[in-house]
Motif scaffolding. Structure first.
Motif, PDB file in Angstrom:
ATOM      1  N   THR A 103       0.825  -1.214   0.000  1.00  0.00           N
ATOM      2  CA  THR A 103       0.000   0.000   0.000  1.00  0.00           C
ATOM      3  C   THR A 103       0.859   1.264   0.000  1.00  0.00           C
ATOM      4  N   THR A 104       1.991   1.224   0.705  1.00  0.00           N
ATOM      5  CA  THR A 104       2.883   2.377   0.718  1.00  0.00           C
ATOM      6  C   THR A 104       3.508   2.599  -0.659  1.00  0.00           C
ATOM      7  N   THR A 105       3.931   1.508  -1.295  1.00  0.00           N
ATOM      8  CA  THR A 105       4.507   1.605  -2.636  1.00  0.00           C
ATOM      9  C   THR A 105       3.499   2.169  -3.624  1.00  0.00           C
ATOM     10  N   HIS A 106       2.245   1.718  -3.496  1.00  0.00           N
ATOM     11  CA  HIS A 106       1.200   2.204  -4.400  1.00  0.00           C
ATOM     12  C   HIS A 106       0.928   3.690  -4.165  1.00  0.00           C
ATOM     13  N   ALA A 107       0.901   4.116  -2.910  1.00  0.00           N
ATOM     14  CA  ALA A 107       0.660   5.529  -2.617  1.00  0.00           C
ATOM     15  C   ALA A 107       1.776   6.401  -3.173  1.00  0.00           C
ATOM     16  N   VAL A 108       3.006   5.935  -3.045  1.00  0.00           N
ATOM     17  CA  VAL A 108       4.147   6.685  -3.594  1.00  0.00           C
ATOM     18  C   VAL A 108       4.042   6.768  -5.117  1.00  0.00           C
ATOM     19  N   ALA A 109       3.631   5.667  -5.753  1.00  0.00           N
ATOM     20  CA  ALA A 109       3.467   5.680  -7.207  1.00  0.00           C
ATOM     21  C   ALA A 109       2.421   6.712  -7.631  1.00  0.00           C
ATOM     22  N   CYS A 110       1.339   6.837  -6.854  1.00  0.00           N
ATOM     23  CA  CYS A 110       0.319   7.854  -7.137  1.00  0.00           C
ATOM     24  C   CYS A 110       0.904   9.254  -7.043  1.00  0.00           C
ATOM     25  N   ARG A 111       1.744   9.476  -6.034  1.00  0.00           N
ATOM     26  CA  ARG A 111       2.346  10.791  -5.863  1.00  0.00           C
ATOM     27  C   ARG A 111       3.289  11.119  -7.018  1.00  0.00           C
ATOM     28  N   ILE A 112       4.054  10.130  -7.455  1.00  0.00           N
ATOM     29  CA  ILE A 112       4.964  10.346  -8.582  1.00  0.00           C
ATOM     30  C   ILE A 112       4.168  10.640  -9.850  1.00  0.00           C
ATOM     31  N   ALA A 113       3.094   9.890 -10.068  1.00  0.00           N
ATOM     32  CA  ALA A 113       2.252  10.124 -11.237  1.00  0.00           C
ATOM     33  C   ALA A 113       1.643  11.520 -11.207  1.00  0.00           C
ATOM     34  N   ALA A 114       1.261  11.980 -10.012  1.00  0.00           N
ATOM     35  CA  ALA A 114       0.708  13.335  -9.878  1.00  0.00           C
ATOM     36  C   ALA A 114       1.764  14.382 -10.204  1.00  0.00           C
ATOM     37  N   ALA A 115       3.009  14.160  -9.758  1.00  0.00           N
ATOM     38  CA  ALA A 115       4.089  15.101 -10.040  1.00  0.00           C
ATOM     39  C   ALA A 115       4.362  15.190 -11.541  1.00  0.00           C
ATOM     40  N   ILE A 116       4.325  14.036 -12.215  1.00  0.00           N
ATOM     41  CA  ILE A 116       4.517  14.025 -13.668  1.00  0.00           C
ATOM     42  C   ILE A 116       3.366  14.753 -14.357  1.00  0.00           C
ATOM     43  N   GLY A 117       2.144  14.482 -13.907  1.00  0.00           N
ATOM     44  CA  GLY A 117       0.983  15.129 -14.497  1.00  0.00           C
ATOM     45  C   GLY A 117       0.974  16.634 -14.300  1.00  0.00           C
ATOM     46  N   ALA A 118       1.517  17.097 -13.161  1.00  0.00           N
ATOM     47  CA  ALA A 118       1.548  18.537 -12.882  1.00  0.00           C
ATOM     48  C   ALA A 118       2.518  19.276 -13.793  1.00  0.00           C
ATOM     49  N   ARG A 119       3.504  18.553 -14.333  1.00  0.00           N
ATOM     50  CA  ARG A 119       4.535  19.182 -15.164  1.00  0.00           C
ATOM     51  C   ARG A 119       4.362  18.926 -16.646  1.00  0.00           C
ATOM     52  N   THR A 120       3.483  18.016 -16.985  1.00  0.00           N
ATOM     53  CA  THR A 120       3.246  17.679 -18.389  1.00  0.00           C
ATOM     54  C   THR A 120       1.749  17.552 -18.614  1.00  0.00           C
ATOM     55  N   SER A 121       1.377  17.249 -19.839  1.00  0.00           N
ATOM     56  CA  SER A 121      -0.042  17.021 -20.148  1.00  0.00           C
ATOM     57  C   SER A 121      -0.407  15.541 -20.030  1.00  0.00           C
ATOM     58  N   VAL A 122       0.541  14.737 -19.545  1.00  0.00           N
ATOM     59  CA  VAL A 122       0.330  13.298 -19.457  1.00  0.00           C
ATOM     60  C   VAL A 122      -0.440  12.961 -18.190  1.00  0.00           C
ATOM     61  N   ARG A 123      -1.464  12.124 -18.317  1.00  0.00           N
ATOM     62  CA  ARG A 123      -2.196  11.611 -17.161  1.00  0.00           C
ATOM     63  C   ARG A 123      -1.898  10.121 -17.058  1.00  0.00           C
ATOM     64  N   LEU A 124      -1.144   9.748 -16.034  1.00  0.00           N
ATOM     65  CA  LEU A 124      -0.769   8.352 -15.852  1.00  0.00           C
ATOM     66  C   LEU A 124      -1.844   7.618 -15.061  1.00  0.00           C
ATOM     67  N   GLU A 125      -2.239   6.470 -15.552  1.00  0.00           N
ATOM     68  CA  GLU A 125      -3.228   5.649 -14.861  1.00  0.00           C
ATOM     69  C   GLU A 125      -2.484   4.631 -14.005  1.00  0.00           C
ATOM     70  N   VAL A 126      -2.525   4.821 -12.688  1.00  0.00           N
ATOM     71  CA  VAL A 126      -1.799   3.942 -11.781  1.00  0.00           C
ATOM     72  C   VAL A 126      -2.512   2.613 -11.621  1.00  0.00           C
ATOM     73  N   ASP A 127      -3.836   2.635 -11.568  1.00  0.00           N
ATOM     74  CA  ASP A 127      -4.639   1.414 -11.441  1.00  0.00           C
ATOM     75  C   ASP A 127      -5.474   1.210 -12.696  1.00  0.00           C
ATOM     76  N   SER A 128      -5.530  -0.008 -13.176  1.00  0.00           N
ATOM     77  CA  SER A 128      -6.469  -0.318 -14.247  1.00  0.00           C
ATOM     78  C   SER A 128      -7.872  -0.395 -13.668  1.00  0.00           C
ATOM     79  N   PRO A 129      -8.850   0.248 -14.310  1.00  0.00           N
ATOM     80  CA  PRO A 129     -10.222   0.212 -13.778  1.00  0.00           C
ATOM     81  C   PRO A 129     -10.736  -1.219 -13.690  1.00  0.00           C
ATOM     82  N   MET A 130     -11.488  -1.492 -12.630  1.00  0.00           N
ATOM     83  CA  MET A 130     -12.128  -2.801 -12.513  1.00  0.00           C
ATOM     84  C   MET A 130     -13.311  -2.854 -13.470  1.00  0.00           C
ATOM     85  N   SER A 131     -13.446  -3.974 -14.161  1.00  0.00           N
ATOM     86  CA  SER A 131     -14.566  -4.126 -15.089  1.00  0.00           C
ATOM     87  C   SER A 131     -15.724  -4.828 -14.376  1.00  0.00           C
ATOM     88  N   HIS A 132     -16.925  -4.374 -14.696  1.00  0.00           N
ATOM     89  CA  HIS A 132     -18.138  -4.976 -14.148  1.00  0.00           C
ATOM     90  C   HIS A 132     -19.064  -5.339 -15.305  1.00  0.00           C
TER      91      HIS A 132
END
Length: 251
Positions: A142-171
């Protein structure tokens, strides 16, 4: 618990009291500090609809999400799109998108408060070595995943790229299906998920999950008590945490 104000809970089966708990504030101003808990199934269209309706209808001063605090910037980025609901982030980014003038906070682990509570539980209950290993493994993930979210947010704040950390669950249902079908499928999904966990988890993993959930719910309840002092609050949490949190907050 009071019925929801400003929302016609009878008009749509996805927005019923089944997965919503309302706790009024203290007299003589019951609306001041009122808290509404909304239970969700991750990425389910009925849950996404429910959080949007509750947040939009109540217009709370605080929006609390079952997310790590350091993950919030990523989900705020997901919410800044024209599409409703957003493409990424499921019900959490949908809640943020609906909360146009609300402060958004994360109340889930990993946090210092969570780890302190978890450590006290382990010292008190002294579980087996295999259970401790499972607890530590879950904490690392869970800590590793939270850090990955923070890194993705930092990248998104500096570029137009939106990184998807989790694949959406299908229903086997989507937001174009009839409200009755969505609500029925969501209830069945909850039932199947609980049955699966009970049938296939080992005793060690079950106890590790129980210890972690107890620490999580203690910490989330403590954070929600603090937030209620600042104004009206809507909290979006997993359905399995809905009743335990409601009970802790009632007490």
């Amino acid at each position: 618990m009071d019925p929801l104000p400003a929302i016609d809970v009878e008009s749509d089966p996805r927005v019923t009291g089944e997965y919503v708990r309302r706790m009024p504030g203290s007299p003589p101003h019951p609306d001041a500090g009122a808290l509404t808990l909304v239970g969700v199934v991750h990425d389910h269209p009925a849950s996404t609809y429910r959080v949007r309706q509750v947040v939009d209808g109540l217009d709370p001063e605080m929006l609390a999400l079952e997310l790590p605090p350091i993950s919030i910037p990523l989900f705020e980025q997901y919410a800044t799109v024209d599409r409703s609901p957003p493409v990424f982030g499921g019900e959490m980014s949908a809640a943020i998108q609906a909360a146009t003038s609300t402060e958004v906070v994360g109340i889930d682990r990993p946090t210092g408060g969570f780890f302190r509570r978890l450590g006290r539980l382990l010292l008190r209950e002294r579980p087996s070595a295999s259970t401790v290993r499972n607890v530590v493994s879950n904490a690392i993930k869970t800590t590793t995943h939270a850090v990955a979210c923070r890194i993705a947010a930092a990248i998104g704040a500096r570029t137009s790229v939106r990184l998807e950390v989790d694949s959406p669950m299908s229903h086997d249902v989507d937001r174009t299906d009839a409200p009755d079908d969505q609500a029925r499928h969501e209830r069945e999904q909850v039932r199947r998920s609980r049955s699966f966990m009970n049938a296939f988890r080992t005793a060690s993993r079950t106890r590790a999950s129980r210890l972690e959930d107890e620490a999580r719910e203690e910490e989330m309840a403590a954070r929600l008590r603090e937030l209620r002092e600042d104004g009206t609050t809507v909290a979006v949490v997993g359905i399995d945490h809905l009743e335990p949190l409601a009970e802790r907050l009632d007490h």
